[in-house]
Every structure is written in structure tokens, then in C-alpha cells.
Design a protein around this motif. Sequence first.
Motif: not given
Length: 309
Positions: A116-117, A141-152, A156-157, A172-175
Motif C-alpha cells: 500500500t502507500k 507488518k506490511i510487505d511494501l509501503m510506497q510513497v504515493h505519486n512522490l507526495q512529500d 516519508h522516506l 519501501i518504495g516510490i510510485t
Amino acid sequence: MKQNLSRREMLQITGLASGALVLNQFDAAAQKPPSMLTRTIPSSGEKLPIVGLGSWQQFDVGTTLNERDPLKAVLKNMQELGGKVIDASPMYGKAEQVIGELTDELKLNEQFFLATKVWTTGKQAGIDQMNDSLRKMKRSKIDLMQVHNLQDWQTHLKTLKDWKANGTVRYIGITHYTDSAHAQLEQMVKSKAVDFVQFNYSIRSRNAEKSLLNAAKDNGVAVIINEPFEQGALFRTVKGKELPVWAADYDIKSWAQFFLKYILGNAAVTCVIPGTSDVKHLIDNMGAGFGKLPDENGRKKMAEWITSI
């Protein structure tokens, strides 16, 4: 084949009306059904099945059986066919909660790779939103948390690195979902600040092939692809047209598999996440994760064919 077929009619004709048929389409004499192809997450070595599920719009539903039973069938068939990655976001309305509740009801929650994000501004707002996502998706625990559309994303990273260190998130990821963001995504990929990058890519929308896909591969960042069907526009392009005969060389049984296997033929792609709330479409999509994938010559031929129609 008659003209102006819907995707559902094409599925019926090509024999993709049940999960069993997807598994049987490759080798009826096999002792056990084939497994979905996998790709490795570079930062860990963990393997992921190459076809997952997006939830934008499709899982933003209420609580009635009419709304939820089709989604339960989608999730059940996905798990049976070997799919794991389910992608959501707070932006997607009730999707996180629906995914959490339905996977829990099916006793499959821990069988999926849940992504999710965070989609807000400010450190504490991000922390609160991510904790809310964990609650909705019924995970500690979440498998992958992403920063949605690079917002802030800078804020968040920092939080996500702390959360990964303490085990609250595994990756962790970005989208983003537009070509205009690819340059910034590439810069972040090259900084090796994330495990995953998610972006748009399709057989007609190939901006990511210029450098972003190679950058991810060269810098050990896993790739999730969104918008593989261009929000359905690709199906409208091929409406009434038959698959080219040579598509069978890559075990392609439908237009959805044609579009998905083009993407998956790129070795930089870890997983593609077409969204659907229709179990027949889900089964069709999952079929792209089995059998042969096109090599670079095959992908060139596929792209040229689509451009020519």
C-alpha cells in the motif's frame, strides 16, 4: 471470430473461463500444474510471482454480498493460481479495508504480498495514515509501503527507513503513473534509496524503456508496473481483431496476455498489477504469468504489430 467482441466473449471463445483451464492450457499431461513464473527482488533475493492485482476503483465497494462476493472470488482464484502481490492506497477509497476484511475472511491474508502507500503531507500525518492502513489491512507488518505519486517523499522516506529497520515494513518504495515523473523516479532509483519503484508502462506507452527500466535493473531496484492496459484503451484498439497467429509462440491466449507478456518480457520488470473485480478477467490476467515470455525480437514484433493497426 465475430467482430466487436467484448473481453468476456473473447475469454469464452479462447477457453479461459476457469482457473483449471488456465493451468491446463500448457501441458495436460503434466504430473502437477505449472507454477507461475517469478522474479527476484534484488534487495533481498525473495521471489515474487510476476502477475499481481491492482485495486484502484475495483475494490472501493460497500458491504453488500453483491459487491463483495465477486471480489472474494477474485482473491480466491488469484491465490489458487499463484498470484501474491496486491497493491492498494488510501487514495483508493475503501480498497485497503475491503482487501483486509476479505483476505481475513478467506483466511488468506498472510498468503498475499500486501503493498500500500502513504498519500499525505507531513511526518505525523504520514505516520497516522500508515498506521491506519495497517489496521485496515489487518496486518502488524506490511510487505511494501510506497510513497504515493512522490507526495512529500523526502519526509516519508525518512519514516519508512525507520519502519523498515524496526520491522514494521519489509520493503519501501516510490510510485507514480505518468511519463512526466519518470526522470525524477530514475534519479531516486539511482540513489538506491528504495527497494521498489512503481510506474506506468504498456505496449504503446513505452517512455520507461528510454532509461528508467534499465536504471532500475542496473541499480538493484524491483519494478512494479501500473496502467498496463492504459485504463482499457488497449482493448478498444484491438476490438474485433484476432490475435496474430505467431502470438501462440509465446503461449498467448488472449489480448490481455498479449499486452501483459509484452511488459513481462522485459527482464527489469518484477511484477505487473492489472486491476480487476471480474474473476474471469483475473484468471485471464494470471495466465500471462505462465508459459513462454517473448524475447527482445518478439517484443519488437509485438510492438510493431500494435503500432500498425
